[in-house]
Motif scaffolding. Structure first.
Motif, PDB file in Angstrom:
ATOM      1  N   ARG B 114     -22.661   1.402 -33.151  1.00  0.00           N
ATOM      2  CA  ARG B 114     -21.507   0.569 -32.757  1.00  0.00           C
ATOM      3  C   ARG B 114     -20.216   1.386 -32.800  1.00  0.00           C
ATOM      4  N   VAL B 115     -20.100   2.236 -33.805  1.00  0.00           N
ATOM      5  CA  VAL B 115     -18.904   3.082 -33.913  1.00  0.00           C
ATOM      6  C   VAL B 115     -18.868   4.083 -32.755  1.00  0.00           C
ATOM      7  N   ALA B 116     -20.013   4.752 -32.533  1.00  0.00           N
ATOM      8  CA  ALA B 116     -20.058   5.810 -31.514  1.00  0.00           C
ATOM      9  C   ALA B 116     -19.749   5.255 -30.127  1.00  0.00           C
ATOM     10  N   ALA B 117     -20.202   4.034 -29.876  1.00  0.00           N
ATOM     11  CA  ALA B 117     -19.992   3.436 -28.555  1.00  0.00           C
ATOM     12  C   ALA B 117     -18.511   3.248 -28.253  1.00  0.00           C
ATOM     13  N   ALA B 118     -17.722   3.112 -29.327  1.00  0.00           N
ATOM     14  CA  ALA B 118     -16.298   2.856 -29.132  1.00  0.00           C
ATOM     15  C   ALA B 118     -15.479   4.135 -28.972  1.00  0.00           C
ATOM     16  N   GLN B 119     -16.125   5.280 -29.168  1.00  0.00           N
ATOM     17  CA  GLN B 119     -15.368   6.536 -29.063  1.00  0.00           C
ATOM     18  C   GLN B 119     -15.013   6.818 -27.606  1.00  0.00           C
ATOM     19  N   GLU B 120     -13.817   7.271 -27.395  1.00  0.00           N
ATOM     20  CA  GLU B 120     -13.367   7.543 -26.030  1.00  0.00           C
ATOM     21  C   GLU B 120     -13.851   8.925 -25.600  1.00  0.00           C
ATOM     22  N   PRO B 121     -13.883   9.186 -24.299  1.00  0.00           N
ATOM     23  CA  PRO B 121     -14.472  10.441 -23.813  1.00  0.00           C
ATOM     24  C   PRO B 121     -13.859  11.696 -24.430  1.00  0.00           C
ATOM     25  N   ASP B 122     -12.590  11.647 -24.766  1.00  0.00           N
ATOM     26  CA  ASP B 122     -11.973  12.857 -25.324  1.00  0.00           C
ATOM     27  C   ASP B 122     -12.083  12.934 -26.838  1.00  0.00           C
ATOM     28  N   GLY B 123     -12.808  12.002 -27.433  1.00  0.00           N
ATOM     29  CA  GLY B 123     -13.023  12.066 -28.872  1.00  0.00           C
ATOM     30  C   GLY B 123     -12.181  11.099 -29.680  1.00  0.00           C
ATOM     31  N   TYR B 124     -11.165  10.511 -29.060  1.00  0.00           N
ATOM     32  CA  TYR B 124     -10.305   9.577 -29.775  1.00  0.00           C
ATOM     33  C   TYR B 124     -11.091   8.339 -30.171  1.00  0.00           C
ATOM     34  N   LEU B 125     -10.792   7.804 -31.318  1.00  0.00           N
ATOM     35  CA  LEU B 125     -11.538   6.652 -31.825  1.00  0.00           C
ATOM     36  C   LEU B 125     -10.656   5.898 -32.803  1.00  0.00           C
ATOM     37  N   ASN B 126     -10.188   4.746 -32.397  1.00  0.00           N
ATOM     38  CA  ASN B 126      -9.396   3.906 -33.289  1.00  0.00           C
ATOM     39  C   ASN B 126      -9.272   2.548 -32.620  1.00  0.00           C
ATOM     40  N   THR B 127      -9.612   1.493 -33.344  1.00  0.00           N
ATOM     41  CA  THR B 127      -9.581   0.168 -32.706  1.00  0.00           C
ATOM     42  C   THR B 127      -8.179  -0.427 -32.677  1.00  0.00           C
ATOM     43  N   TYR B 128      -7.234   0.208 -33.381  1.00  0.00           N
ATOM     44  CA  TYR B 128      -5.900  -0.379 -33.487  1.00  0.00           C
ATOM     45  C   TYR B 128      -4.904   0.210 -32.509  1.00  0.00           C
ATOM     46  N   THR B 129      -5.194   1.383 -32.008  1.00  0.00           N
ATOM     47  CA  THR B 129      -4.185   2.110 -31.237  1.00  0.00           C
ATOM     48  C   THR B 129      -4.755   2.655 -29.927  1.00  0.00           C
ATOM     49  N   GLY B 130      -3.855   2.945 -29.018  1.00  0.00           N
ATOM     50  CA  GLY B 130      -4.206   3.751 -27.857  1.00  0.00           C
ATOM     51  C   GLY B 130      -4.554   2.990 -26.593  1.00  0.00           C
ATOM     52  N   ARG B 131      -4.724   1.656 -26.715  1.00  0.00           N
ATOM     53  CA  ARG B 131      -5.035   0.878 -25.507  1.00  0.00           C
ATOM     54  C   ARG B 131      -3.779   0.162 -25.009  1.00  0.00           C
ATOM     55  N   PRO B 132      -3.793  -0.252 -23.727  1.00  0.00           N
ATOM     56  CA  PRO B 132      -2.671  -1.068 -23.258  1.00  0.00           C
ATOM     57  C   PRO B 132      -2.478  -2.264 -24.203  1.00  0.00           C
ATOM     58  N   GLY B 133      -1.256  -2.508 -24.588  1.00  0.00           N
ATOM     59  CA  GLY B 133      -0.968  -3.604 -25.515  1.00  0.00           C
ATOM     60  C   GLY B 133      -1.082  -3.187 -26.975  1.00  0.00           C
ATOM     61  N   GLN B 134      -1.469  -1.956 -27.212  1.00  0.00           N
ATOM     62  CA  GLN B 134      -1.534  -1.434 -28.586  1.00  0.00           C
ATOM     63  C   GLN B 134      -0.508  -0.301 -28.725  1.00  0.00           C
ATOM     64  N   PRO B 135      -0.162   0.061 -29.967  1.00  0.00           N
ATOM     65  CA  PRO B 135       0.688   1.245 -30.133  1.00  0.00           C
ATOM     66  C   PRO B 135       0.023   2.463 -29.498  1.00  0.00           C
ATOM     67  N   ALA B 136       0.820   3.332 -28.923  1.00  0.00           N
ATOM     68  CA  ALA B 136       0.274   4.542 -28.318  1.00  0.00           C
ATOM     69  C   ALA B 136      -0.292   5.456 -29.405  1.00  0.00           C
ATOM     70  N   ARG B 137      -1.245   6.274 -28.995  1.00  0.00           N
ATOM     71  CA  ARG B 137      -1.800   7.286 -29.903  1.00  0.00           C
ATOM     72  C   ARG B 137      -0.695   8.085 -30.584  1.00  0.00           C
ATOM     73  N   TRP B 138      -0.845   8.334 -31.849  1.00  0.00           N
ATOM     74  CA  TRP B 138       0.048   9.197 -32.652  1.00  0.00           C
ATOM     75  C   TRP B 138       1.522   8.752 -32.562  1.00  0.00           C
ATOM     76  N   SER B 139       1.776   7.504 -32.176  1.00  0.00           N
ATOM     77  CA  SER B 139       3.171   7.096 -31.998  1.00  0.00           C
ATOM     78  C   SER B 139       3.811   6.646 -33.306  1.00  0.00           C
ATOM     79  N   ASP B 140       3.014   6.375 -34.315  1.00  0.00           N
ATOM     80  CA  ASP B 140       3.570   5.928 -35.592  1.00  0.00           C
ATOM     81  C   ASP B 140       2.831   6.657 -36.708  1.00  0.00           C
ATOM     82  N   LEU B 141       3.173   7.931 -36.864  1.00  0.00           N
ATOM     83  CA  LEU B 141       2.456   8.725 -37.863  1.00  0.00           C
ATOM     84  C   LEU B 141       2.752   8.259 -39.281  1.00  0.00           C
ATOM     85  N   GLU B 142       3.923   7.637 -39.480  1.00  0.00           N
ATOM     86  CA  GLU B 142       4.255   7.156 -40.818  1.00  0.00           C
ATOM     87  C   GLU B 142       3.264   6.080 -41.281  1.00  0.00           C
TER      88      GLU B 142
END
Lengths: 642, 642
Positions: B114-142
């Motif tokens: 289930r985890v592997a299926a959610a990984q994006e082609p470039d290796g990114y994997l996070n259910t909270y960030t990176g999709r439209p409507g979510q914070p952009a990747r690495w946009s809130d490092l704090e």
């Protein structure tokens, strides 16, 4: 809007009934000594300082942006920053009342004009909410602070109307339009909720007193009664944070955020008094009593949690993590003073005095241009001064800072100092009561008779208080003087026509003189002002084995700047066998310097410190003066040598 | 991805060099006693409990939503909830390694799928960030916690590869794809920043060890070096919160968020060891030493601030506002264990032992299905049990709770217990070291020779430890036994062929036996296990005038359930004249019951409590067992009668 017929003078609180009638800063003038100096600095330095920062940080210009229609783009400051303008307006109003300063008057009018211009046609007024791109009106009652801001707006209008009832700048109209909207939006048929941060309750109650509008009092009552039902959304810190855990009528002690708790309690006293609700009043007295007995620092400070700026459980009063927020002190004075007026017990004004000297007077620097947000009772590292031109995080300064991201303390201290004359004396049908001691004059009417007293004292430096009647008072009246709880065996004498006519030893509570006065008759009170060693209740675990030193109403502390060559506050222990001596009013204590065993692990089979051979005499300083000589470590509670 | 040639066994940490080589849970088996019981409960109850809540709260289903492309709409949980799945996978991997449980194996594979299926082609994997409507990747490092989540992903993959190097479920591939992306995004030419919450450093370093990829170690090094430059945005609590205030190379003590501080330090040890950076290593040793000497609770717990889950200043260790977060204990064990492996000093494993018994073992209930997030040392009100089916706020439960809004402690405790065998023993070219005492078996090779020992002990109930060689060890080896810091005058005997051949008194540190062993030869260690009274350093103000009782590695406490008919923990004082007796291993203390003077004001001219006439004998309980008998008040530090 028509004012009620009988205006009560320049007072922040004017209950419809109660044990005592407050005398305002029109009747009472502090003219010298400790508080006069602070009032002078407040007017000369603190008010311009606040104005500078409100402009510079954009909190006041937010209103101009609102008027221009350019919000939310350029808005600056936190969601509640409007409230700082209202607290500042309240402070200006009291100061104008006292001094009649025309520059301040012009400034006041110009700010009111900017605020009034931003008010919407239906009375709504908030620079943070309600526009496209902003949170909708009333959409976040937990954190939005809209009603909180209105509460301070109402208090500013009340201050203005009481001090300048004929003024035409229009602040009262702004306030009543907003209050009408609040009653419509949150009335019996409106939103059945409350604001996360109380203060609108007392604002509405005072506004009702000013304009005789029963709807405002009723709305205050609704807000008081609704709270404690789990009305607001749950948060991680629990609903006690907003006092929404238990109805105020059944609560037995203050809980949660200490400013909120005290503002709510103050508003609830207003409601209880003006609706004749004895059950509610009794509940509030119980809450005050238990909070003072178990959840209050020796300074009068309240709130020990940094996390949620909240009261801890009973006896959780750590000196080194004391929060003791300045505004919680201001709010506690509001609550205690309302109970003093309603019930008359001297201990309410005891706490007012303790909190004024040791919390409210501690926050501002001697120059009135830097502040403590929180008031620790134990500073372990000297820290570095805050930059003069930088905004500090709200509570983390180890030295006073000019401004904070959340900057409620400067205007809250300013409005308290500007109205301080109104906490000195009260009257009833039979006489006059002196609650606080400061050099000054009191002029009022008691039972249709003009009553005047001049107070001569250097208190708290000295315990000698001389109260003289400059003109005769022909019909006997009762002059009551508060004997603070610490002033055991005080001495009271009456001089008439150059002779001592009575002399007695009096005890804490009210000392009473009933008589007619010839011009020049004098009541002399001598409060015992020697330094006192004070032990904590054994349940306050954080200060076990320690004592504090007080002198009069002032709590003292030890600062490392007085230990140069001796050590630090961390490694001195009070010699319990040595008496405390006083030199020029300064308590001098004898301490033993201990040498800790620096170990890899701080828990060992034997206590790990070695007493040094020599004892050293060191001076203490009033807690309100600490850190005035540069970075220092400090402690109020001094460990006893064992 | 090819693995390195020499895999180190079932160990969470495998440094490239250092004083000791860790033995994993393939070489060491805990078979009975205190920890075996907890490992059994962990496998049987805690792992299913975690699975239930991860599914129920939606944190695991978030990955399915990601795969379906239906995020962010249905996402549940905090921004870092992915990390709990990774910690849980790590726990499962260790447990599968120990038990070879095929049901767990199937479960593990299904979750990885289930985890592997959610990984994006470039290796990114996070259910909270990176999709439209979510914070952009690495946009809130704090606050975004993306690299933090990856750190735990890497550790899960490391656990899987070390225990099942031939497995084909693909977790390693998921991890290395993500690690490659991290190196690309944050490498020398990438974003010059770090994650607000460290842990990716140690994850990358271990992953580098598994696959021999120097880029991963280099990336860990970059993250360690970048921190402390004010790289992250300032926050109200100060940049020390993220350890971004001072470069780790120049810091002298742990500061800020206690979990972050320890995770970062653990990763920095990994970097220092694998890059041969002695200066960095020396700095970390200094930080550990000062933190242990001045900022650690008697339980080993770290972090006294609730506000920012952070270390306080030196000596700020209030028992009643102890935060002592469970995960800070887990993280402290990671830091200390790495220093133990690198440097060999026994005191590092002293702290591991203290923290395991008094923090890690305290969090889970006896049933393994409820947890403390924070571990107070003084509970003033009994509180009410958390509901079995409710999520609790993270830290406010006065009794253990099944799940939290921030629920890092259950999977963090689970992964620690499932890998606990790997903290028991190490080897070097010359012999074997016993760091922790538990009944079990050890099998390894030393200098090409098979070495086996069986450990028989009921520790910590008893101080008797019997270490037997079941088969002969022909060439002399050095068997080292850790003598805990509290075990003054321990006794060590060697039995060979049925006779005592040596007998000596040994002191804290490493006790050493160098010899060849006949089959059946036995080393007997007797640690003094009588209860000890322990005094705090005089600078820990919050516990002045108090002592604690320890027995072996366990800290004890007094609970109100043992004071029925006597009073509460608030009003008993330890009789300093009475010896502590032991009955069936339970320390019994004599206390005097005091009666407080309930006063209107808790500060008075005289200490306000009256000792009662009678003394009472009461039992203490191990701190890790407190609140197992229902709501109770509790204190570790007992005030001495004066």
């Amino acid at each position: 809007m028509k004012l009620t017929d009988h205006q009560p003078g320049f007072v922040p609180v004017a209950p419809s009934s109660g044990r005592f009638r407050p005398l305002g800063s029109d009747d009472v003038h502090i003219t010298g000594g400790f508080w006069a100096e602070r009032q002078r600095i407040n007017a000369r330095n603190t008010l311009p300082h606040i104005n500078h920062w409100l402009e510079r940080e954009g909190w006041l210009p937010n209103f101009d942006l609102a008027t221009e229609g350019s919000l939310p783009a350029g808005r600056r400051g936190r969601e509640f920053s409007d409230s700082e303008i209202y607290k500042y307006l309240e402070a200006l109003a009291w100061e104008i009342g006292r001094s009649d300063d025309q520059e301040l008057e012009a400034l006041f009018r110009s700010i009111v004009a900017r605020v009034a211009a931003a008010q919407e046609p239906d009375g709504y007024l908030n620079t943070y909410t309600g526009r496209p791109g902003q949170p909708a009106r009333w959409s976040d009652l937990e954190w939005g602070h809209e009603l909180y801001c209105f509460g301070h707006l109402f208090q500013a209008a009340v201050a203005r109307v009481r001090t300048r009832p004929e003024a035409d700048e229009g602040l009262l109209a702004v306030a009543t339009r907003a209050a009408d909207l609040v009653c419509e939006a949150f009335g019996a048929d409106g939103l059945q909720s409350v604001c996360g941060h109380p203060v609108v309750e007392t604002g509405l109650a005072e506004l009702a007193r000013v304009v005789g509008e029963p709807r405002y009092l009723e709305q205050a009552r609704l807000f008081v009664e609704r709270r404690g039902q789990g009305t607001l959304k749950p948060i991680e810190w629990g609903q006690q944070y907003f006092q929404d855990d238990v109805p105020i009528r059944t609560a037995t002690v203050s809980r949660g955020h200490a400013v909120r708790a005290n503002y709510l309690a103050a508003g609830a006293v207003d409601v209880a008094v003006d609706t004749g609700d004895d059950e509610l009043m009794a509940a509030l007295e119980t809450q005050w009593r238990n909070t003072v007995a178990r959840r209050t620092y020796i300074t009068g400070g309240q709130g020990s949690h940094h996390q949620d700026e909240a009261f801890g459980e009973d006896w959780v009063l750590p000196p080194d993590r004391a929060y003791s927020e300045t505004c919680a002190g201001v709010a506690s004075v509001m609550f205690s003073w309302r109970l003093a007026l309603a019930r008359g017990d001297a201990r309410y004004s005891d706490l007012v005095e303790r909190t004024l000297f040791n919390v409210v007077a501690t926050s501002p620097s001697k120059t009135g241009t830097a502040f403590y947000y929180a008031n620790t009772l134990h500073q372990r590292t000297p820290g570095a001064p805050a930059a003069d031109d930088a905004v500090s995080p709200r509570a983390e300064s180890s030295l006073r800072a000019p401004w904070f991201e959340v900057s409620c303390c400067p205007p809250n201290v300013a409005r308290t100092l500007a109205s301080l004359d109104a906490f000195v004396a009260t009257a009833d049908e039979d006489g006059l009561q002196l609650h606080q001691y400061a050099a000054g004059t009191i002029r009022t009417q008691v039972a249709g008779q003009v009553v005047a007293f001049d107070v001569d004292t250097d208190y708290p430096r000295s315990g000698s208080i001389r109260v003289t009647a400059p003109v005769a008072i022909d019909e006997p009246i009762t002059l009551s003087l508060r004997i603070p709880q610490w002033a055991v065996d005080a001495e009271l004498r009456v001089h008439s026509a150059g002779e001592v006519v009575t002399s007695e030893v009096v005890q804490p509570g009210w000392a009473v003189v009933r008589r007619a006065f010839l011009a020049g008759d004098r009541v002399e009170l001598d409060l015992p002002i020697e330094p006192r060693v004070v032990h904590p209740d054994g349940r306050i675990d954080a200060v076990r084995g320690c004592v504090a030193v007080e002198r009069g109403p002032e709590v003292f502390c030890l600062e490392s700047v007085d230990l140069v060559g001796v050590g630090d506050v961390a490694n001195v222990r009070l010699d319990p066998a040595a008496p405390i001596v006083t030199k020029d009013g300064v308590p001098i204590v004898r301490v033993l310097v201990v040498r800790p065993d620096d170990a890899d692990w701080p828990y060992a089979a034997r206590p790990g410190e070695q007493p040094a051979a020599d004892a050293v005499e060191v001076p203490l300083v009033p807690y309100h003066d600490w850190a005035e000589r540069g970075p220092s470590t400090m402690r109020v509670w001094l460990p006893l040598a064992t």
